[in-house]
Design an enzyme around this catalytic site. Structure first.
Site, PDB file in Angstrom:
ATOM      1  N   LYS A 134       5.990   8.481  -1.409  1.00 33.66           N
ATOM      2  CA  LYS A 134       6.986   7.050  -1.422  1.00 33.66           C
ATOM      3  C   LYS A 134       7.005   6.864  -2.283  1.00 33.66           C
ATOM      4  O   LYS A 134       8.210   6.220  -3.367  1.00 33.66           O
ATOM      5  CB  LYS A 134       5.876   5.929  -0.695  1.00 33.66           C
ATOM      6  CG  LYS A 134       6.837   5.094  -0.783  1.00 33.66           C
ATOM      7  CD  LYS A 134       6.663   3.351   0.282  1.00 33.66           C
ATOM      8  CE  LYS A 134       5.296   3.237   0.168  1.00 33.66           C
ATOM      9  NZ  LYS A 134       5.600   1.759  -0.557  1.00 33.66           N
ATOM     10  N   ARG A 193       0.232  -0.261   6.197  1.00 35.14           N
ATOM     11  CA  ARG A 193      -1.110   0.236   6.905  1.00 35.14           C
ATOM     12  C   ARG A 193      -1.964  -0.427   7.084  1.00 35.14           C
ATOM     13  O   ARG A 193      -2.684  -0.127   7.444  1.00 35.14           O
ATOM     14  CB  ARG A 193      -0.922   0.276   4.425  1.00 35.14           C
ATOM     15  CG  ARG A 193       0.080   1.388   4.021  1.00 35.14           C
ATOM     16  CD  ARG A 193      -0.634   1.558   2.554  1.00 35.14           C
ATOM     17  NE  ARG A 193      -0.585   2.129   1.102  1.00 35.14           N
ATOM     18  CZ  ARG A 193       1.443   2.953   1.639  1.00 35.14           C
ATOM     19  NH1 ARG A 193       1.042   4.091   2.774  1.00 35.14           N
ATOM     20  NH2 ARG A 193       2.075   3.967   0.856  1.00 35.14           N
ATOM     21  N   GLY A 225       7.961  -3.407  -2.494  1.00 36.44           N
ATOM     22  CA  GLY A 225       8.579  -3.861  -4.034  1.00 36.44           C
ATOM     23  C   GLY A 225       8.312  -3.149  -4.515  1.00 36.44           C
ATOM     24  O   GLY A 225       8.690  -3.637  -5.471  1.00 36.44           O
ATOM     25  N   ASP A 233      -3.652   1.921  -2.686  1.00 37.96           N
ATOM     26  CA  ASP A 233      -3.042   1.559  -1.470  1.00 37.96           C
ATOM     27  C   ASP A 233      -3.695   1.626   0.077  1.00 37.96           C
ATOM     28  O   ASP A 233      -3.255   1.581   1.043  1.00 37.96           O
ATOM     29  CB  ASP A 233      -1.267   2.303  -1.314  1.00 37.96           C
ATOM     30  CG  ASP A 233      -0.587   1.655  -2.330  1.00 37.96           C
ATOM     31  OD1 ASP A 233      -0.567   0.365  -2.441  1.00 37.96           O
ATOM     32  OD2 ASP A 233       0.222   3.038  -3.115  1.00 37.96           O
ATOM     33  N   ARG A 265      -4.054  -8.245   1.896  1.00 38.07           N
ATOM     34  CA  ARG A 265      -4.942  -6.875   3.321  1.00 38.07           C
ATOM     35  C   ARG A 265      -6.342  -7.078   3.138  1.00 38.07           C
ATOM     36  O   ARG A 265      -6.875  -6.276   3.683  1.00 38.07           O
ATOM     37  CB  ARG A 265      -4.724  -5.662   1.890  1.00 38.07           C
ATOM     38  CG  ARG A 265      -3.170  -4.972   2.115  1.00 38.07           C
ATOM     39  CD  ARG A 265      -2.781  -3.963   1.830  1.00 38.07           C
ATOM     40  NE  ARG A 265      -1.519  -3.066   2.335  1.00 38.07           N
ATOM     41  CZ  ARG A 265      -0.951  -2.273   1.693  1.00 38.07           C
ATOM     42  NH1 ARG A 265      -1.448  -1.774   1.091  1.00 38.07           N
ATOM     43  NH2 ARG A 265       0.595  -1.778   1.841  1.00 38.07           N
TER      44      ARG A 265
HETATM   45  C1  S3P Z   1       3.375   2.193  -6.695  1.00 39.40           C
HETATM   46  C2  S3P Z   1       2.881   1.132  -6.892  1.00 39.40           C
HETATM   47  C3  S3P Z   1       1.615   0.104  -6.907  1.00 39.40           C
HETATM   48  C4  S3P Z   1       1.037   0.490  -5.059  1.00 39.40           C
HETATM   49  C5  S3P Z   1       2.691   0.646  -4.592  1.00 39.40           C
HETATM   50  C6  S3P Z   1       3.535   1.903  -5.244  1.00 39.40           C
HETATM   51  C7  S3P Z   1       4.588   2.408  -7.456  1.00 39.40           C
HETATM   52  O1  S3P Z   1       1.691  -0.971  -6.997  1.00 39.40           O
HETATM   53  O2  S3P Z   1       0.020  -0.485  -3.898  1.00 39.40           O
HETATM   54  O3  S3P Z   1       2.080   0.995  -3.249  1.00 39.40           O
HETATM   55  O4  S3P Z   1       4.942   3.474  -6.656  1.00 39.40           O
HETATM   56  O5  S3P Z   1       4.954   2.085  -7.980  1.00 39.40           O
HETATM   57  P1  S3P Z   1       1.324  -1.859  -8.331  1.00 39.40           P
HETATM   58  O6  S3P Z   1       1.742  -1.387  -8.947  1.00 39.40           O
HETATM   59  O7  S3P Z   1       1.776  -3.326  -7.661  1.00 39.40           O
HETATM   60  O8  S3P Z   1       0.046  -1.812  -7.987  1.00 39.40           O
END
Ligand code: S3P
Length: 676
Positions: A32, A397, A104, A325, A356
């Site tokens: 992802k 998740r 996010g 994650d 979570r």
């Molecule tokens: C991600 C960073 C992580 C992760 C998210 C994907 C990314 O978040 O939890 O699923 O692709 O940069 P954080 O940067 O908030 O830790």
């Protein structure tokens, strides 16, 4: 089974059944984080970027649509995406708000990009995303000159062009977050000079790898990463490896399954992402990496997973960012391990798609696991998972983790609601499980109605079943039928073996007709009246406490769960037989009131007894029922308790229907009757 598009009102409750053996070679979808970045950097490059293995999940498609909305041409050729880069300065003002959905990563990375544009734009998200903290990117981006409006530090985020352009900064982030790091570095692409980000611990480094691959100058010095602004990014061919975050679900499934030996192919094992492998191996998990190789700058391997006896550990802080994650599924591994697993220093988990720590611990507790929530983690004592209905709270998740917990043992039934976002990261989840041999179910809704005798549960259950047009299970009648059959065959209440055999071979049917109501037929003979006799009731109360008898009748009772739904009346419907029922009622009433009701009933039948004697009887029976070792008569933890002492049947029914209304609306919205 394919998942409904997350924007369509989803069928939201699922369960996954155990299968005996897990063998073969399986592939999980693309990473992802890399997929998001391939779109963003492909758009900013010069030339055409071709992406294979792109994750076509709701999250990554949100990023794709947002770049398209800013004038980037992206062609989907099936096995490849082609992105015609427009260069750093070629994006166009979007006509509408840009919708990140649940993602996010999309919102925070794009915040860095939109901060530097010469046009206005707005990023919006779904309810979960609109509650996640955005100050962590707003603060450094504002320090770089960005103009961002956001109420209370949450989405929607409104961007206006930076008054004096974007300035390079040296930013020290309080959190180890690749999203924060990437947002600042992406904005830094538009600044003159070098922008650096220093983190407390190293977060995933896909931004650095991809930018470097496209020709940008990237310096890494310990925990500090720097980019030199105004680079010319050159289009690249990107092969997205399988997502270790999705593979983690299969790892835990295989390790905790009694008979598994399979391989997950081509998984990214980037050292900033491989914490889950380290944790599971430290717990005694038999995970072997084969054919470790490099693919488009990212290390990948085939991972062999075999059944293992896991043991609890204290999870080292150093591994947290690289497993951030994967904790929902690691919590399931901890619940299945022997001993105690402790996680601290992971407060970040409270700011993901859900809190979570809370969502997972609430669910584990409901499934009978002894665990304690900590402000920044959890203590989980491995134990025996039991059946139940848990809430994934729309967190992909968490939902997938609970679903797989239900597949670990035969007989476990874990129904999970709040599954509608699984497609944000793992759209093939159910299809893959089915290809591995598991059965994915959308459980038929059940309303359980438990309580002692004399509370009106039989009447209420029958009225409810009629009102809803659902099946009815009168479990008391099953015990009484067994008692009657035992009396007919002169089997003593103490002859456990003969009773179990009888329970297994009982020829019992319930026939429902408009004129006659429900007719219980034992060996083809209607036995309604005999079942109601005092002698039969007495014998039933002697055979019912026998554990082996209850176990023998369990399957027979569960078989009543048929579409469109079931109303199950009894004493352990919500606590034992249908633990995953979405609606559980428990009716109570004063013993004195019940004695009065029973007295009236008996008088109508011409039987003369004293109320006082009935009361003594009822109190003794209540005590026996609620203190017996096997399936004691107690309300399920998630039951709605109604005291019927001062209520008429109509009043109870009205209350119950009112309680059911929100559920019924959802069931009716889904005519298959499967959405709980
Ligand atoms: C991600 C960073 C992580 C992760 C998210 C994907 C990314 O978040 O939890 O699923 O692709 O940069 P954080 O940067 O908030 O830790």
């Amino acid at each position: 089974m394919t998942l409904p598009n997350q924007r369509i009102q989803p069928l939201d409750v699922f369960a996954v059944n155990h299968c005996d053996q897990l063998r073969g070679q399986f592939t999980v979808p693309g990473d992802k984080s890399i997929s998001h970045r391939s779109i963003i950097f492909g758009a900013l490059a010069q030339g055409q970027t071709r992406v294979s293995g792109f994750l076509r999940s709701a999250d990554c498609l949100a990023t794709l649509r947002i770049l398209q909305a800013m004038g980037v041409s992206i062609t989907d050729a099936g096995d490849e995406l082609m992105i015609d880069g427009v260069g750093l300065d070629g994006l166009q003002k979007p006509k509408q708000d840009l919708d990140c959905g649940n993602a996010g990563t999309a919102m925070r990375l794009l915040a860095g990009l939109l901060s530097a544009q010469t046009f206005d734009s707005t990023l919006v998200g779904d309810e979960s995303l609109s509650n996640r903290p955005m100050n962590r990117v707003i603060k450094p981006l504002t320090a770089m000159g960005a103009n961002i409006d956001a109420d209370a530090g949450t989405a929607p985020l409104r961007f206006r062009p930076p008054t004096a352009g974007i300035q390079a900064i040296d930013y020290t982030s309080p959190v180890a977050s690749a999203q924060v790091k990437s947002a600042v570095l992406i904005a830094g692409l538009y600044a003159d000079g070098k922008t650096t980000v220093t983190e407390p611990q190293k977060s995933r480094d896909h931004t650095e790898t991809m930018l470097r691959g496209m020709g940008c100058e990237v310096q890494v010095d310990g925990l500090t990463v720097g980019v030199t602004g105004r680079p010319i990014l050159l289009a690249q061919n990107i092969q997205v490896p399988a997502d270790i975050s999705s593979a983690a679900f299969l790892m835990v499934l295989g390790l905790c399954h009694p008979d598994a030996d399979f391989t997950i192919q081509n998984v990214s094992i980037n050292p900033t992402r491989d914490g889950v492998i380290k944790i599971l191996q430290a717990m005694g998990g038999n995970l072997e990496l084969h054919d470790v190789r490099e693919q488009a700058g990212e290390p990948v391997a085939d991972i062999q997973v075999r059944s293992s006896q896991l043991r609890g550990i204290d999870i080292p802080h150093a591994w947290i960012p690289s497993a951030i994650d994967e904790f929902p599924i690691v919590f399931i591994a901890a619940a299945m391990a022997s001993g105690q697993t402790t996680l601290t220093g992971a407060e970040e988990l409270r700011h993901k798609e859900s809190d979570r720590i809370q969502v997972m611990l609430d669910g584990l507790k409901l499934l009978g696991i002894d665990c304690q929530e900590l402000p920044d983690g959890a203590v989980i004592h491995g134990g025996q998972l039991s059946s139940g209905l848990v809430d994934g709270h729309g967190d992909h998740r968490c939902a997938m983790s609970f679903l797989l917990a239900g597949a670990l043992h035969p007989g476990l039934e874990i129904a999970v609601k709040g599954c509608h976002n699984i497609g944000t990261s793992f759209p093939e989840f159910f299809g893959l499980l089915e290809s591995m041999g598991m059965v994915v179910e959308q459980p038929v809704p059940v309303i359980t109605v438990d309580g002692p005798s004399g509370v009106g549960k039989g009447t209420i259950s029958a009225l409810l079943a009629e009102e809803l047009g659902w099946h009815l299970l009168d479990s008391g009648a099953i015990y009484r039928s067994l008692a009657l059959a035992a009396m007919q065959q002169a089997i003593a209440a103490t002859d456990e073996a003969a009773l179990v055999q009888l329970a297994e071979s009982l020829e019992l049917t319930f026939e429902v007709s408009d004129e006659m109501g429900t007719q219980a037929c034992l060996n083809g003979v209607v036995v309604n009246d005999q079942l109601r006799s005092e002698a039969c009731g007495l014998m039933a109360s002697k055979v019912a406490p026998i554990a082996a008898v209850r176990a023998a009748l369990l399957r027979r009772q569960k078989a009543f769960r048929r579409a469109p739904g079931l109303v199950a009346d009894g004493r352990d419907m919500g606590t034992v037989v249908f633990k995953s029922a979405p609606v559980k009622l428990f009716l109570t009433a004063d013993a004195a009131e019940r004695a009065k009701r029973r007295h009236k009933q008996l008088q109508e039948q011409g039987v003369d007894v004293k109320i006082r004697d009935l009361l003594v009887d009822i109190e003794a029976r209540d005590h026996r029922d609620s203190t017996r070792k096997v399936a004691p008569l107690v309300p399920a933890e998630d039951a709605w308790v109604i005291d019927t002492s001062d209520l008429s049947i109509d009043e109870v029914l009205a209350q119950v229907m009112q309680h059911l209304t929100p559920h019924l609306e959802r069931w009716q919205a889904n005519p298959s009757g499967l959405d709980c």
